[in-house]
Write a protein that holds these residues in place. Sequence first.
Motif, mmCIF file in Angstrom:
data_model
loop_
_atom_site.group_PDB
_atom_site.id
_atom_site.type_symbol
_atom_site.label_atom_id
_atom_site.label_comp_id
_atom_site.label_asym_id
_atom_site.label_seq_id
_atom_site.Cartn_x
_atom_site.Cartn_y
_atom_site.Cartn_z
ATOM 1 N N VAL A 16 10.121 1.114 -5.047
ATOM 2 C CA VAL A 16 9.319 1.657 -5.873
ATOM 3 C C VAL A 16 7.975 2.310 -5.545
ATOM 4 C CG1 VAL A 16 8.527 1.862 -8.420
ATOM 5 C CG2 VAL A 16 10.591 1.055 -7.908
ATOM 6 N N SER A 17 7.250 1.229 -5.071
ATOM 7 C CA SER A 17 6.130 1.418 -4.473
ATOM 8 C C SER A 17 5.691 1.965 -3.178
ATOM 9 C CB SER A 17 5.306 -0.003 -4.408
ATOM 10 O OG SER A 17 5.470 -0.690 -5.569
ATOM 11 N N ILE A 30 6.799 -2.076 -12.183
ATOM 12 C CA ILE A 30 5.236 -1.459 -12.025
ATOM 13 C C ILE A 30 4.600 -2.572 -13.145
ATOM 14 C CG2 ILE A 30 3.847 0.310 -13.676
ATOM 15 C CD1 ILE A 30 6.125 2.288 -12.882
ATOM 16 N N ARG A 87 16.872 3.998 -4.859
ATOM 17 C CA ARG A 87 17.134 3.843 -6.384
ATOM 18 C C ARG A 87 18.200 4.467 -6.958
ATOM 19 N NH1 ARG A 87 11.404 5.368 -5.447
ATOM 20 N NH2 ARG A 87 11.725 7.573 -6.329
ATOM 21 N N LEU A 131 6.287 6.526 -4.201
ATOM 22 C CA LEU A 131 6.643 7.120 -5.525
ATOM 23 C C LEU A 131 6.149 8.548 -5.637
ATOM 24 C CD1 LEU A 131 7.893 6.990 -8.304
ATOM 25 C CD2 LEU A 131 5.723 6.018 -9.236
ATOM 26 N N ALA A 132 4.817 8.872 -5.133
ATOM 27 C CA ALA A 132 4.239 10.202 -4.950
ATOM 28 C C ALA A 132 3.862 10.209 -3.438
ATOM 29 C CB ALA A 132 2.939 10.303 -5.809
ATOM 30 N N ALA A 133 4.038 11.495 -3.075
ATOM 31 C CA ALA A 133 3.873 11.565 -1.367
ATOM 32 C C ALA A 133 3.414 12.908 -1.015
ATOM 33 C CB ALA A 133 5.155 11.351 -0.738
ATOM 34 N N SER A 134 2.696 12.960 -0.064
ATOM 35 C CA SER A 134 2.261 14.220 0.506
ATOM 36 C C SER A 134 3.524 15.176 0.971
ATOM 37 C CB SER A 134 1.426 14.312 1.627
ATOM 38 O OG SER A 134 2.122 13.833 2.844
ATOM 39 N N PRO A 135 3.410 16.696 0.957
ATOM 40 C CA PRO A 135 4.525 17.213 1.426
ATOM 41 C C PRO A 135 5.160 16.796 2.772
ATOM 42 C CG PRO A 135 2.797 18.745 0.588
ATOM 43 C CD PRO A 135 2.367 17.327 0.681
ATOM 44 N N LYS A 195 13.994 7.258 -2.930
ATOM 45 C CA LYS A 195 14.683 7.840 -4.191
ATOM 46 C C LYS A 195 16.419 7.623 -4.329
ATOM 47 C CE LYS A 195 16.099 12.179 -6.525
ATOM 48 N NZ LYS A 195 15.548 13.558 -6.677
ATOM 49 N N HIS A 216 0.979 -1.067 0.071
ATOM 50 C CA HIS A 216 -0.144 -0.017 0.187
ATOM 51 C C HIS A 216 0.653 1.413 0.107
ATOM 52 C CE1 HIS A 216 -3.551 -2.612 0.841
ATOM 53 N NE2 HIS A 216 -2.898 -3.204 1.878
ATOM 54 N N GLY A 217 1.946 1.263 0.242
ATOM 55 C CA GLY A 217 2.639 2.439 0.242
ATOM 56 C C GLY A 217 3.079 3.001 1.918
ATOM 57 N N GLU A 234 2.318 6.075 3.196
ATOM 58 C CA GLU A 234 1.112 6.667 3.603
ATOM 59 C C GLU A 234 -0.021 6.589 3.847
ATOM 60 O OE1 GLU A 234 1.784 11.493 3.161
ATOM 61 O OE2 GLU A 234 2.142 10.619 1.231
ATOM 62 N N ALA A 235 -0.363 5.210 2.608
ATOM 63 C CA ALA A 235 -1.534 4.733 2.862
ATOM 64 C C ALA A 235 -1.816 3.565 3.568
ATOM 65 C CB ALA A 235 -2.022 4.271 1.283
#
Lengths: 185, 185
Positions: free
Chosen positions: A91-92, A154, A112, A95-99, A109, A7-8, A10-11
Amino acid sequence: MHLFWEHGYEATSLAMLREAMGLTPPQIYNAFTDKETLFRRALTRYHETEIGFALDALSAPVSTREAIRLLLLGAAEAYSRPGKPGGCLFVSGALAASPQAQAIADELKSYRKASEAAIAERLAKGRAVGDLPEGFSVESFAKYIAGVMNGMSIQARDGASVEELRIMAQTALAALPPEEQKRGA
Amino acid sequence: MHLFWEHGYEATSLAMLREAMGLTPPQIYNAFTDKETLFRRALTRYHETEIGFALDALSAPVSTREAIRLLLLGAAEAYSRPGKPGGCLFVSGALAASPQAQAIADELKSYRKASEAAIAERLAKGRAVGDLPEGFSVESFAKYIAGVMNGMSIQARDGASVEELRIMAQTALAALPPEEQKRGA
DNA sequence: CAGGTTTCGTATCGATCACTATGGATAATT
DNA sequence: AATTATCCATAGTGATCGATACGAAACCTG
């Protein structure tokens, strides 16, 4: 680790972690300080238990081409293990995150980037021993290989089977320059 | 769209959207129903405004190899546009998600699958006209190309420049079988 | 067996999430 | 011009987030 992987960062809520670990919130915080530390522990564990294939492949006493082949095939297997989330945690995970979680995203990162650097190091070694042609750009090719592995991650997450990932690995390998005859041999 | 692109679906809060759009919450909900619908509108807009290169490349009256080359180079440019978030919204939007946002993650997955299918379609057309060798697997190669593009998206997110992405694209292209002579020509 | 201490789970903290009810300001109508 | 109607931003809804205060139970000591 599996929850963060699936789930990453934050989730994945503490409620999910609590249920999965069978611990009460104070037990979790007593053991791991906070969620961020727990995630970093999961990263370390993932690094130690799930992606040994990478170091193995890059340090194997084989030709450069074979080392890269082992690396990509190892990724194909590691990213599609039955009973494990698909793809790579690095990667999972974020990859995108809140500030607020930018630090976590940056940490992933850097993992990677470290992988790419390790590939570049192996390629540089290969060029030094004559495995690779003169005009070969180590950095560019490392970025390609690392990028392909990220892409495999992915594709694995989208349900690609281990066989499909192996084919993708083999296909990617075709972009490598053919093995050179060593001049001295 | 930029916020979702940069931070992903779940990590983008309504407070951020409110500030960015200069709207009050009721205005947002009056215009877009809810956050999920707003995100889907952003997806549609992204599809229309940011990745036209893909359809252009796949429908261009050029050889199959050239079409794939245009596709990958277009991705290199689109994933690293100055002033825009790096990478592809379809990848960054919700690669990992909480159970509540599974529907969003699935929607993005279907976008990625559609891209892969579009590539496969173009390759199948290429094989039909003799651009590709007999034993060529359209599905496998489409998965490779789509995977490479996904990987480029992550490399872009990690700060790769347009030049670096172009080199990755060119490198990936080397895995394509050489252009065949048409038998009839 | 009593007292003191420590451990540990429940219940809750403030903050923030997506989302909406309501009061006040503006506009339209008589 | 007075009254009604309409819009719309503020303020707040319940829920959930990560994290913790506190009371009860257990345990060791005397």
